[in-house]
Design a protein around this motif. Structure first.
Motif, short mmCIF file in Angstrom:
data_model
loop_
_atom_site.label_atom_id
_atom_site.label_comp_id
_atom_site.label_asym_id
_atom_site.label_seq_id
_atom_site.Cartn_x
_atom_site.Cartn_y
_atom_site.Cartn_z
N GLU A 1 53.87 1.54 91.53
CA GLU A 1 53.10 2.34 90.58
C GLU A 1 52.79 3.73 91.16
OE1 GLU A 1 52.31 1.68 87.39
OE2 GLU A 1 53.68 0.00 87.71
N TYR B 1 46.19 1.39 76.82
CA TYR B 1 46.92 1.39 78.08
C TYR B 1 48.12 0.44 78.00
CZ TYR B 1 48.01 0.45 82.96
OH TYR B 1 48.67 0.29 84.15
N TYR B 2 47.89 -0.76 77.44
CA TYR B 2 48.99 -1.71 77.26
C TYR B 2 50.09 -1.11 76.37
CZ TYR B 2 46.19 -5.51 79.29
OH TYR B 2 45.46 -6.30 80.14
N ARG C 1 52.12 1.16 78.44
CA ARG C 1 52.93 0.43 79.42
C ARG C 1 54.16 -0.20 78.76
NH1 ARG C 1 52.63 2.22 84.02
NH2 ARG C 1 53.74 0.35 84.70
N GLN D 1 57.19 1.89 78.85
CA GLN D 1 57.79 2.06 80.17
C GLN D 1 58.29 0.74 80.75
OE1 GLN D 1 55.06 4.27 82.74
NE2 GLN D 1 54.04 5.08 80.92
N SER D 2 58.34 -0.31 79.92
CA SER D 2 58.70 -1.65 80.40
C SER D 2 59.99 -2.10 79.75
CB SER D 2 57.57 -2.65 80.10
OG SER D 2 56.36 -2.22 80.67
N ASP E 1 51.46 -5.70 81.99
CA ASP E 1 52.41 -5.87 83.08
C ASP E 1 51.74 -6.03 84.44
OD1 ASP E 1 51.41 -3.35 83.30
OD2 ASP E 1 53.34 -2.34 83.54
N THR F 1 49.40 -4.29 85.85
CA THR F 1 49.10 -3.05 86.58
C THR F 1 47.69 -2.55 86.30
OG1 THR F 1 50.03 -1.70 84.79
CG2 THR F 1 51.52 -2.37 86.56
#
Length: 1021
Positions: A87, A129-130, A133, A136-137, A164, A166
């Motif tokens: 990260e 936030y999820y 993410r 980017q997953s 994820d 993080t």
């Protein structure tokens, strides 16, 4: 745990130079050949022991004996975990102070949440936030792609995200006050677990957002395969479910599609059906859903739950609730075993396939509802096909001998269609292409001018716009061209056009234009085929006159006698007990626990003829026949519906390897097996479950005298009559078939069988209530009698079920469910008792019927010879040759059955006087030589009647009498029966009837006698 994709790790290792990381830490590097040298910051390095190899992007310290790539450097430099280091590299955090590094205690990544926000704001920030993410997953996006819901508009509109693992890396350490407080608040709202992990770790996250913007619920779906057993795949916030997904659609539409799961609802949404929402599972329709329906004026609900047993049951329960609230209800019928997502992935495009099941939805209410249209918000573009040529070529232009080929032109995709409505009720079909087409079996013939197209293989293409692989033959006079191609493939079409034009000597434009018409016509036929496949199979209505004849049969007061008489008229002589038991056992397929039958005899004795005769009386759609079965064949018959059908096996030996599956299917009523196979999408090996549902009535035959005991004790064993008298009767019948009367009998047989098949179709699978059940008795001296007792009770139930049209149908309410049933009478019990002596008494005999018959003939022979020679039985010896001559049996039959008698010590082997020969001594003392099988301990129906009053619910103790020689309490020390010991065995009443010169009928009640005409040969002496 959400796995970091290998592609992402490789990208970081390739794009981030170790040299830059080391220099950003303030370490001076000097060139040394192809490498760089510097002082290691991880120990007190006075020499340049740190080596950097830029060509390989690696570092190594000869003093510390550690090294690696950029991720390893970040882990050592920052003192963080592998994931945290990844990260940091993603965020571009490269700076590192010079000097020894203590374990990482300060998080350098920015926190995605505000520490002073209220609970709802904190939840919204975490969901945001999820959401970021997810983008980017790659692994999460790949999962959504596999499920067919990777739509950018869907993801943005519903704020779909991915947890994820993080989030914790961006929060202060839990040992610090701020870190502890923020984790406590996240745990309070359900996003953090007490174990220190994110609640939705490794899950695609779907928030339920109210019209006000408040997040009322969160759903998580694990995306990783191979999780440890017991790991839940579906997660929600703790507490009761709140809110309705996509509630805004309820305000815009009066008709709503209600799915079982959010993935299914998202599938509809991506296909253009925006008027969709979802329950929280099969029992997840909440008060919030109902309140939202009422608040927004919803008038019709299309229930799109999974097409399995649980989904059907939940849909039926929900429809009753919604209909009670005044809402119209439809049930969207997917193919059996499928849900909306699986169906949309297999039958593409989803906009068409889902629209089709919407139009075919089953109305669950009463009367005719007013039509309300379901609209497609964004229909997909039409598939590009060869239809650019709008006008037909006037004539087939003949090519010059050396003309240059005309270049082909690619047709761009058609423009998107305008927004259109797809109603839940059927809509007119699209205008058919004006092309003549003749369907001839499995092929379609399309004439176009002087050209003829023959297409084969269309029936295999049952998915919209995925593949149109067919065999196409085009001919023009004597010239022709044939090829197998995918008509949706531009390259395949162009190749076909070029070759066909050359073979037929016409321009390519002609063939290209023809293919456009052919493709459109094939699509039209394909859509009809798919619609037909999805439609439930409806049984053809029985003509009124045939129904009347069938009811006359079922209402005949002497139904059982008539069944036996019809067997005789159809050419089956003798075997009265076996015919009736076989017929009743086949009828028991309509019960939840049907009987099974094994017909046992020697070769050519007529066992197969008996089975075929019984099966001929049953409807074709209710029986499945095989000559042999492999060990695993039953487990893979999921596509074939065996429920309440007859599975007939020509010879038990041919199904020996399937005996385990047959035993399970008979006992449990269902079969299941887990097997590995390839996933059609990923190509990976996965575990697949195959399931076959019963109950099934099993009918088989065998010539073996030693059969699987476990299979036999699940069956009624019938022995074929092998007497000389029966052989004579069969010969007489065979000769009679060659006469004029025999020719007439063939026509009569066809009519009789049709009547019985229709009668079987009219029998309903009702429940059966036995008001005398508590008073029935049965022997209990062996453990296998537990199964035999169930067979006896099922035999009674079957007789009652067969007479349902002669009795009053009763009903009862239980837990809101209405149960219809028919009641057992004393006559049913009396008939069952007679048959039980034959079927169950034979089953309890340790000898097969043929072996028992040979033993009786040997005993008769020995008795005759001993009397003639004036010697005792123990002094008489006999050989197999004498047995063959006396019995008239073959050497093989005598040898096989004598060996069985020897094993069971009915005969004793002695060495003969000629050295190598053997002779036998009979040890059998003649017990049970009346020739009739019997079953001790069954209560007499006449005595049973005397113990009940008119309501059949209370016994009359004052009518009970002292004792009887044959009752359950006297058999093997059994428990004392609940009814009077005056209940004598049926054999005694039968003897009384003989003395009075009467013959009992199968249809007599407990208080009446029926005399000889229909059934003089019942065989019960």
């Amino acid at each position: 745990m959400a796995r970091i994709p290998a592609e992402e790790l490789e990208r970081l290792k390739a794009e981030i130079a170790v040299e830059r990381l080391v220099e950003s830490a303030g370490i001076e590097l000097k060139a040394a050949g192809k490498d760089l040298l510097g002082r290691c910051p991880f120990h007190d390095d006075r020499e340049a022991s740190l080596v950097i190899t830029p060509a390989k992007n690696l570092w190594h310290c000869f003093s510390c004996q550690i090294g690696g790539g950029p991720i390893d450097w970040m882990m050592k430099a920052k003192g963080v975990s592998f994931r945290h280091a990844v990260e940091l590299l993603r965020e571009g955090e490269l700076a590192l102070p010079v000097g020894p590094v203590k374990g990482g205690r300060i998080r350098v990544l920015a926190a995605p949440v505000s520490f002073d926000a209220n609970d709802q704001a904190l939840l919204a920030e975490t969901i945001g936030y999820y959401h970021e993410r997810l983008k980017q997953s790659p692994e999460a996006l790949a999962y959504l792609t596999r499920r067919g819901v990777n739509d950018a508009q869907l993801i943005e509109h519903f704020r779909i995200g991915f947890a994820d693992r993080t989030l914790g890396l961006r929060l202060p350490e839990k040992t610090r006050k701020a870190g502890s407080e923020i984790r406590s608040r996240l745990q309070k709202i359900g996003l953090w677990r007490e174990s220190g992990h994110e609640h939705f770790n490794g899950s695609v996250v779907i928030p339920i957002i109210a019209p006000s913007g408040e997040i009322t619920e969160v759903y998580g779906r694990k995306i990783t395969e191979g999780l440890r057993p017991g790991t839940p795949l579906h997660l929600y916030l703790p507490g009761p479910h709140r809110g309705v997904w996509n509630e805004a659609a309820l305000a815009d539409h009066q008709e709503i599609i209600l799915c079982e799961a959010l993935i299914d609802a998202m599938t509809f949404w991506c296909a253009g059906y925006r008027n969709v929402t979802a329950s929280y599972g099969i029992e997840g329709f909440t008060a919030d859903h109902l309140a939202a329906f009422k608040r927004h004026g919803t008038t019709r609900v299309l229930i799109a739950y999974d097409r399995d047993e649980a989904g059907d049951r939940a849909a039926e329960k929900l429809s009753k609730q919604l209909l009670g609230e005044g809402l119209d209800c439809y049930r969207i019928q997917f193919p059996k075993g499928m849900d909306a997502n699986e169906y949309a992935l297999k039958v593409t495009p989803a906009s068409k396939s889902l629209g089709l099941v919407i139009r075919k939805a089953q109305w669950l209410g009463k009367g005719e509802p007013q039509p309300i249209h379901t609209t497609v918000a964004t229909p997909p573009a039409a598939v590009a096909i060869e239809t650019a040529a709008k006008e037909e070529v006037a004539a087939a232009a003949v090519l010059p001998a050396e003309s240059a080929p005309i270049p082909s032109v690619e047709v761009p995709d058609a423009a998107p269609l305008p927004c259109a409505a797809l109603p839940a009720s059927p809509v007119p079909a699209m205008a058919a292409v004006e092309v003549e087409a003749r369907v001839q079996g499995e092929e379609i013939v399309i004439p176009l001018g002087d050209r003829r197209y023959r297409i084969r293989g269309l029936a295999k293409n049952l998915a919209f716009d995925v593949l149109m692989k067919v065999n196409v033959l085009i001919d023009r006079g004597e010239a022709f061209h044939v090829d197998t191609l995918d008509l949706y493939s531009v390259r395949a079409r162009n190749s076909f056009v070029t070759q066909a034009a050359r073979e037929l000597n016409v321009t390519e434009d002609v063939i290209r234009h023809d293919l456009g018409k052919v493709l459109r016509k094939l699509e039209e036929h394909q859509e009809k085929q798919i619609e037909k496949t999805l439609q439930p199979v409806e049984k053809a209505a029985m003509p009124a006159d045939e129904q009347h004849e069938a009811l006359d049969l079922l209402k005949d007061p002497h139904l059982l006698d008539r069944i036996l008489a019809d067997f005789t008229r159809c050419g089956v002589v003798g075997e009265e007990n076996n015919k009736l038991i076989g017929y009743l056992a086949a009828t028991s397929r309509k019960l939840d626990a049907p009987l099974a039958v094994m017909v046992q005899s020697s070769s050519a004795a007529g066992k197969s003829s008996l089975m075929e005769a019984v099966l001929a009386f049953m409807p074709e759609e209710d029986k499945v026949q095989y000559s042999a079965m492999t060990g695993q064949s039953l487990f893979y018959m999921g596509a074939m519906d065996l429920k309440h059908k007859i599975l007939a096996l020509a010879e038990e030996a041919g199904a020996a390897r399937a005996s385990y599956a047959l035993k399970l299917l008979q006992s449990e009523g269902t079969l299941s097996i887990a097997s590995t196979g390839k996933d059609p999408e990923t190509g990976k090996l996965v575990t697949q479950e195959y399931r076959v549902d019963g109950p099934v009535m099993i009918f088989s035959t065998t010539t073996a005298i030693d059969n699987d005991e476990e299979l036999l004790n699940r069956c009624l064993t019938l022995g074929v009559d092998e007497s000389r008298e029966q052989t004579r009767a069969i010969h007489q019948l065979q000769r009679q078939k060659r006469t004029l009367d025999g020719l007439f009998a063939r026509e009569t047989k066809s009519r009789i069988l049709k009547q019985h098949r229709n009668a079987q179709r009219l029998l309903r699978p009702l429940a059966v209530r036995n008001p005398y059940a508590d008073a029935l008795t049965f022997p209990d001296g062996r453990t296998r009698l537990r199964r035999d007792h169930e067979k006896y009770l099922t035999l009674i139930d079957t007789i009652a079920l067969l007479h349902q049209h002669q009795r009053e149908l009763r009903s009862a309410e239980h837990d809101g469910e209405r149960i219809e049933y028919v009641e057992v009478t004393l006559g049913d019990i009396e008939v069952a008792n007679r048959l039980a002596h034959e079927a169950l008494g034979r089953s309890l005999d340790e000898l097969s019927p043929q072996t028992r018959r040979l033993l009786e003939m040997v005993a008769s022979m020995v008795e005759t010879q001993c009397a003639a020679q004036a010697i005792t039985r123990t002094d008489y010896r006999f050989s197999r040759r004498e047995v063959r001559e006396h019995a008239g049996w073959s050497d093989f039959q005598v040898k096989m059955h004598m060996h069985k008698l020897e094993e069971l010590e009915y005969v004793l082997v002695h060495r003969g006087g000629r050295g190598q020969s053997f002779v036998y001594e009979l040890l059998y003392d003649g017990a049970g030589r009346d020739g009739k099988p019997f079953l001790m301990g069954l209560i007499d129906a006449h005595a049973l009647k005397q113990t009940y009053d008119g309501k059949k619910e209370h016994r009359k103790p004052h009518l009970e009498h002292p004792s009887s020689p044959q009752v359950a309490s006297m058999e093997h020390g059994g428990n004392e029966p609940k009814i009077s010991p005056n209940a004598v065995n049926i054999g005694s009443s039968r003897e009384t009837a003989k003395k009075n010169g009467k013959t009992t009928s199968w249809d007599e009640s407990a208080s009446t006698q029926s005399y000889p005409p229909p059934l003089a040969a019942a065989g019960l002496q």
